[in-house]
Design a protein around this motif. Structure first.
Motif, PDB file in Angstrom:
ATOM      1  N   ALA A  55       0.812  -1.223   0.000  1.00  0.00           N
ATOM      2  CA  ALA A  55       0.000   0.000   0.000  1.00  0.00           C
ATOM      3  C   ALA A  55       0.841   1.267   0.000  1.00  0.00           C
ATOM      4  O   ALA A  55       0.452   2.277  -0.620  1.00  0.00           O
ATOM      5  CB  ALA A  55      -0.920   0.003   1.224  1.00  0.00           C
ATOM      6  N   HIS A  56       1.976   1.256   0.685  1.00  0.00           N
ATOM      7  CA  HIS A  56       2.772   2.469   0.823  1.00  0.00           C
ATOM      8  C   HIS A  56       4.206   2.081   1.161  1.00  0.00           C
ATOM      9  O   HIS A  56       4.452   1.032   1.783  1.00  0.00           O
ATOM     10  CB  HIS A  56       2.206   3.366   1.923  1.00  0.00           C
ATOM     11  N   VAL A  57       5.160   2.916   0.754  1.00  0.00           N
ATOM     12  CA  VAL A  57       6.567   2.712   1.073  1.00  0.00           C
ATOM     13  C   VAL A  57       7.078   3.974   1.764  1.00  0.00           C
ATOM     14  O   VAL A  57       6.941   5.085   1.232  1.00  0.00           O
ATOM     15  CB  VAL A  57       7.406   2.413  -0.175  1.00  0.00           C
ATOM     16  N   ILE A  58       7.650   3.805   2.942  1.00  0.00           N
ATOM     17  CA  ILE A  58       8.222   4.907   3.721  1.00  0.00           C
ATOM     18  C   ILE A  58       9.732   4.766   3.653  1.00  0.00           C
ATOM     19  O   ILE A  58      10.295   3.784   4.144  1.00  0.00           O
ATOM     20  CB  ILE A  58       7.719   4.861   5.169  1.00  0.00           C
ATOM     21  N   VAL A  59      10.382   5.732   3.011  1.00  0.00           N
ATOM     22  CA  VAL A  59      11.813   5.648   2.728  1.00  0.00           C
ATOM     23  C   VAL A  59      12.570   6.641   3.597  1.00  0.00           C
ATOM     24  O   VAL A  59      12.237   7.832   3.640  1.00  0.00           O
ATOM     25  CB  VAL A  59      12.089   5.911   1.236  1.00  0.00           C
ATOM     26  N   TYR A  60      13.608   6.152   4.249  1.00  0.00           N
ATOM     27  CA  TYR A  60      14.527   6.980   5.021  1.00  0.00           C
ATOM     28  C   TYR A  60      15.808   7.126   4.204  1.00  0.00           C
ATOM     29  O   TYR A  60      16.531   6.157   3.982  1.00  0.00           O
ATOM     30  CB  TYR A  60      14.790   6.348   6.387  1.00  0.00           C
ATOM     31  N   ASP A  61      16.051   8.336   3.721  1.00  0.00           N
ATOM     32  CA  ASP A  61      17.154   8.627   2.805  1.00  0.00           C
ATOM     33  C   ASP A  61      18.435   8.850   3.607  1.00  0.00           C
ATOM     34  O   ASP A  61      18.649   9.905   4.187  1.00  0.00           O
ATOM     35  CB  ASP A  61      16.806   9.870   1.984  1.00  0.00           C
ATOM     36  N   ASN A  62      19.282   7.829   3.595  1.00  0.00           N
ATOM     37  CA  ASN A  62      20.522   7.857   4.363  1.00  0.00           C
ATOM     38  C   ASN A  62      21.665   8.452   3.532  1.00  0.00           C
ATOM     39  O   ASN A  62      22.715   7.852   3.351  1.00  0.00           O
ATOM     40  CB  ASN A  62      20.865   6.436   4.838  1.00  0.00           C
ATOM     41  N   GLY A  63      21.420   9.636   2.968  1.00  0.00           N
ATOM     42  CA  GLY A  63      22.478  10.351   2.254  1.00  0.00           C
ATOM     43  C   GLY A  63      22.664   9.920   0.818  1.00  0.00           C
ATOM     44  O   GLY A  63      23.803   9.884   0.320  1.00  0.00           O
ATOM     45  N   CYS A  64      21.587   9.604   0.102  1.00  0.00           N
ATOM     46  CA  CYS A  64      21.711   9.218  -1.306  1.00  0.00           C
ATOM     47  C   CYS A  64      22.304  10.362  -2.133  1.00  0.00           C
ATOM     48  O   CYS A  64      21.883  11.520  -2.006  1.00  0.00           O
ATOM     49  CB  CYS A  64      20.346   8.842  -1.882  1.00  0.00           C
ATOM     50  N   THR A  65      23.259  10.013  -2.998  1.00  0.00           N
ATOM     51  CA  THR A  65      23.834  10.987  -3.923  1.00  0.00           C
ATOM     52  C   THR A  65      23.590  10.595  -5.378  1.00  0.00           C
ATOM     53  O   THR A  65      24.083  11.261  -6.287  1.00  0.00           O
ATOM     54  CB  THR A  65      25.352  11.129  -3.685  1.00  0.00           C
ATOM     55  N   ASP A  66      22.845   9.514  -5.604  1.00  0.00           N
ATOM     56  CA  ASP A  66      22.510   9.091  -6.962  1.00  0.00           C
ATOM     57  C   ASP A  66      21.013   9.319  -7.191  1.00  0.00           C
ATOM     58  O   ASP A  66      20.394  10.142  -6.525  1.00  0.00           O
ATOM     59  CB  ASP A  66      22.924   7.636  -7.201  1.00  0.00           C
ATOM     60  N   ASP A  67      20.414   8.600  -8.137  1.00  0.00           N
ATOM     61  CA  ASP A  67      19.012   8.819  -8.514  1.00  0.00           C
ATOM     62  C   ASP A  67      18.027   7.931  -7.761  1.00  0.00           C
ATOM     63  O   ASP A  67      16.889   7.769  -8.200  1.00  0.00           O
ATOM     64  CB  ASP A  67      18.853   8.579 -10.021  1.00  0.00           C
ATOM     65  N   THR A  68      18.440   7.349  -6.644  1.00  0.00           N
ATOM     66  CA  THR A  68      17.568   6.429  -5.911  1.00  0.00           C
ATOM     67  C   THR A  68      16.196   7.034  -5.633  1.00  0.00           C
ATOM     68  O   THR A  68      15.161   6.409  -5.920  1.00  0.00           O
ATOM     69  CB  THR A  68      18.223   6.021  -4.580  1.00  0.00           C
ATOM     70  N   ILE A  69      16.157   8.222  -5.101  1.00  0.00           N
ATOM     71  CA  ILE A  69      14.886   8.807  -4.688  1.00  0.00           C
ATOM     72  C   ILE A  69      14.030   9.173  -5.891  1.00  0.00           C
ATOM     73  O   ILE A  69      12.804   8.931  -5.889  1.00  0.00           O
ATOM     74  CB  ILE A  69      15.118  10.037  -3.779  1.00  0.00           C
ATOM     75  N   SER A  70      14.624   9.697  -6.938  1.00  0.00           N
ATOM     76  CA  SER A  70      13.834  10.039  -8.123  1.00  0.00           C
ATOM     77  C   SER A  70      13.280   8.788  -8.796  1.00  0.00           C
ATOM     78  O   SER A  70      12.144   8.794  -9.303  1.00  0.00           O
ATOM     79  CB  SER A  70      14.670  10.850  -9.118  1.00  0.00           C
ATOM     80  N   VAL A  71      14.039   7.694  -8.800  1.00  0.00           N
ATOM     81  CA  VAL A  71      13.541   6.432  -9.355  1.00  0.00           C
ATOM     82  C   VAL A  71      12.355   5.937  -8.527  1.00  0.00           C
ATOM     83  O   VAL A  71      11.336   5.492  -9.072  1.00  0.00           O
ATOM     84  CB  VAL A  71      14.657   5.374  -9.411  1.00  0.00           C
ATOM     85  N   LEU A  72      12.459   6.022  -7.222  1.00  0.00           N
ATOM     86  CA  LEU A  72      11.355   5.608  -6.352  1.00  0.00           C
ATOM     87  C   LEU A  72      10.117   6.472  -6.580  1.00  0.00           C
ATOM     88  O   LEU A  72       8.999   5.950  -6.639  1.00  0.00           O
ATOM     89  CB  LEU A  72      11.782   5.696  -4.886  1.00  0.00           C
ATOM     90  N   ARG A  73      10.305   7.770  -6.741  1.00  0.00           N
ATOM     91  CA  ARG A  73       9.155   8.643  -6.997  1.00  0.00           C
ATOM     92  C   ARG A  73       8.473   8.269  -8.307  1.00  0.00           C
ATOM     93  O   ARG A  73       7.238   8.241  -8.396  1.00  0.00           O
ATOM     94  CB  ARG A  73       9.607  10.105  -7.034  1.00  0.00           C
ATOM     95  N   GLY A  74       9.263   7.967  -9.322  1.00  0.00           N
ATOM     96  CA  GLY A  74       8.685   7.575 -10.596  1.00  0.00           C
ATOM     97  C   GLY A  74       7.941   6.261 -10.532  1.00  0.00           C
ATOM     98  O   GLY A  74       6.920   6.076 -11.204  1.00  0.00           O
ATOM     99  N   ALA A  75       8.430   5.332  -9.705  1.00  0.00           N
ATOM    100  CA  ALA A  75       7.812   4.006  -9.610  1.00  0.00           C
ATOM    101  C   ALA A  75       6.605   3.984  -8.684  1.00  0.00           C
ATOM    102  O   ALA A  75       5.659   3.220  -8.917  1.00  0.00           O
ATOM    103  CB  ALA A  75       8.850   2.992  -9.121  1.00  0.00           C
ATOM    104  N   LEU A  76       6.604   4.824  -7.642  1.00  0.00           N
ATOM    105  CA  LEU A  76       5.596   4.708  -6.592  1.00  0.00           C
ATOM    106  C   LEU A  76       4.631   5.884  -6.513  1.00  0.00           C
ATOM    107  O   LEU A  76       3.537   5.742  -5.959  1.00  0.00           O
ATOM    108  CB  LEU A  76       6.281   4.529  -5.231  1.00  0.00           C
ATOM    109  N   GLY A  77       5.005   7.035  -7.027  1.00  0.00           N
ATOM    110  CA  GLY A  77       4.117   8.190  -7.021  1.00  0.00           C
ATOM    111  C   GLY A  77       3.650   8.543  -5.621  1.00  0.00           C
ATOM    112  O   GLY A  77       4.452   8.691  -4.689  1.00  0.00           O
ATOM    113  N   ASP A  78       2.322   8.658  -5.443  1.00  0.00           N
ATOM    114  CA  ASP A  78       1.753   9.051  -4.154  1.00  0.00           C
ATOM    115  C   ASP A  78       1.872   7.974  -3.081  1.00  0.00           C
ATOM    116  O   ASP A  78       1.582   8.246  -1.906  1.00  0.00           O
ATOM    117  CB  ASP A  78       0.274   9.416  -4.323  1.00  0.00           C
TER     118      ASP A  78
END
Length: 302
Positions: A55-78
């Motif tokens: 239903a939902h993914v809660i991500v704790y960003d431990n200092g990402c410097t690559d595209d991890t977060i943008s890829v997750l946003r594209g895959a999971l949206g809201d």
């Protein structure tokens, strides 16, 4: 002073807590993920779990410097919440490091847990695979009275790949340790799906439920946390935790170079990881449970 010095070398890995209150209409499974620079494979991880009904993914960003977060946003949206979590914190009295994953997990359970029937804190190299059902919700439906579901690691090694192969993790890594309950040889550990409204203590690999060190397997069999490593308790009938521990040799070397998520001597960390990989690969079986799930839901949707 000696006791303080000894304690200072041991991180704090267990936190107690007051559980969140259940919110009206709570439902579904939420995943909690602490992540750093996993852009290569995180899209596959997100797409797989969305297909499995998370239903939902809660991500704790431990200092990402690559595209991890943008890829997750594209895959999971809201269906995605991201929080910054790049830190090392210490107890002021003893100097002991507070385990950053445990902090994230306790924060997620307390602040988001009331919205969801189930919550699982897993890593980017771990996939929750429904074994018979078409979704994780269906796979967990018979466990309504259970406060947690302990899932043993099914560890996959390098599968002969020296360099990063083209394609995804699921298709390239199909050999795992033959015996998930074999102690050191199987590198046995667990991740746990919990009812967040009943969690009173948090560690990375275990939780206390209603103040007790109890858990259930995916058949609904109750036991203590110590029971989990016994053959009588083992089950992956409904949900299997696939742990892609090393992936290719190239990625394994990167994993070792990145270091532990705790303050650990580099040589000690490298030796432990290499020993784990050797144990995983010493005796393997083919496992296509993740591929079979993908094929099953494609057939049913078609």
């Amino acid at each position: 002073m000696l006791i303080r010095a000894i304690l200072g070398r041991k991180p704090i890995t267990r936190l107690t807590m007051t559980p969140p209150q259940a919110q009206p209409g709570r439902a579904g499974l939420a995943l909690v993920l602490i992540v750093r620079n996993e852009a290569r494979h995180i899209g596959e991880w997100a797409a797989f779990h969305r297909a499995a009904g998370v239903a939902h993914v809660i991500v704790y960003d431990n200092g990402c410097t690559d595209d991890t977060i943008s890829v997750l946003r594209g895959a999971l949206g809201d269906a995605l919440t991201v929080l910054p979590w790049d830190q090392k914190l210490y107890d002021a009295s003893t100097g002991r490091e507070l385990h950053n994953q445990v902090l994230a997990y306790a924060h997620a359970i307390r602040n988001f847990g009331g919205r969801f029937r189930w919550m699982a804190c897993i890593d980017a190299d771990e996939f929750l695979v429904p074994k018979q059902a078409d979704s994780l919700d269906q796979a967990l439906a018979h466990l309504e009275g259970c406060g947690s579901v302990s899932l043993p690691w099914h560890n996959f090694g390098r599968c002969g790949h020296q360099m990063i192969p083209p394609g995804g993790v699921i298709d390239n890594y199909t050999l795992r340790a033959a015996d998930p309950v074999s102690g050191a040889r199987g590198v046995t550990n667990f991740k746990t799906i919990v009812d967040p409204t009943r969690v009173t203590s948090v560690k990375v690999h275990s939780y206390e439920i209603d103040g007790q060190p109890v858990t259930w397997n995916d058949r609904g069999q109750a036991g203590t946390l110590k029971d989990r490593a016994t053959r009588a308790f083992y089950s992956a009938d409904h949900v299997q935790l696939n742990h892609y521990y090393s992936r290719s040799e190239q990625e394994l070397a990167t994993k070792i170079a990145r270091g532990s998520n705790q303050t650990v001597q580099a040589a000690r960390h490298a030796a432990r990881v290499r020993r784990n990989v050797a144990n995983i690969e010493a005796d393997t079986v083919e496992d296509r449970s993740a591929q079979e799930f993908i094929r099953r839901i494609a057939q049913h949707q078609g």
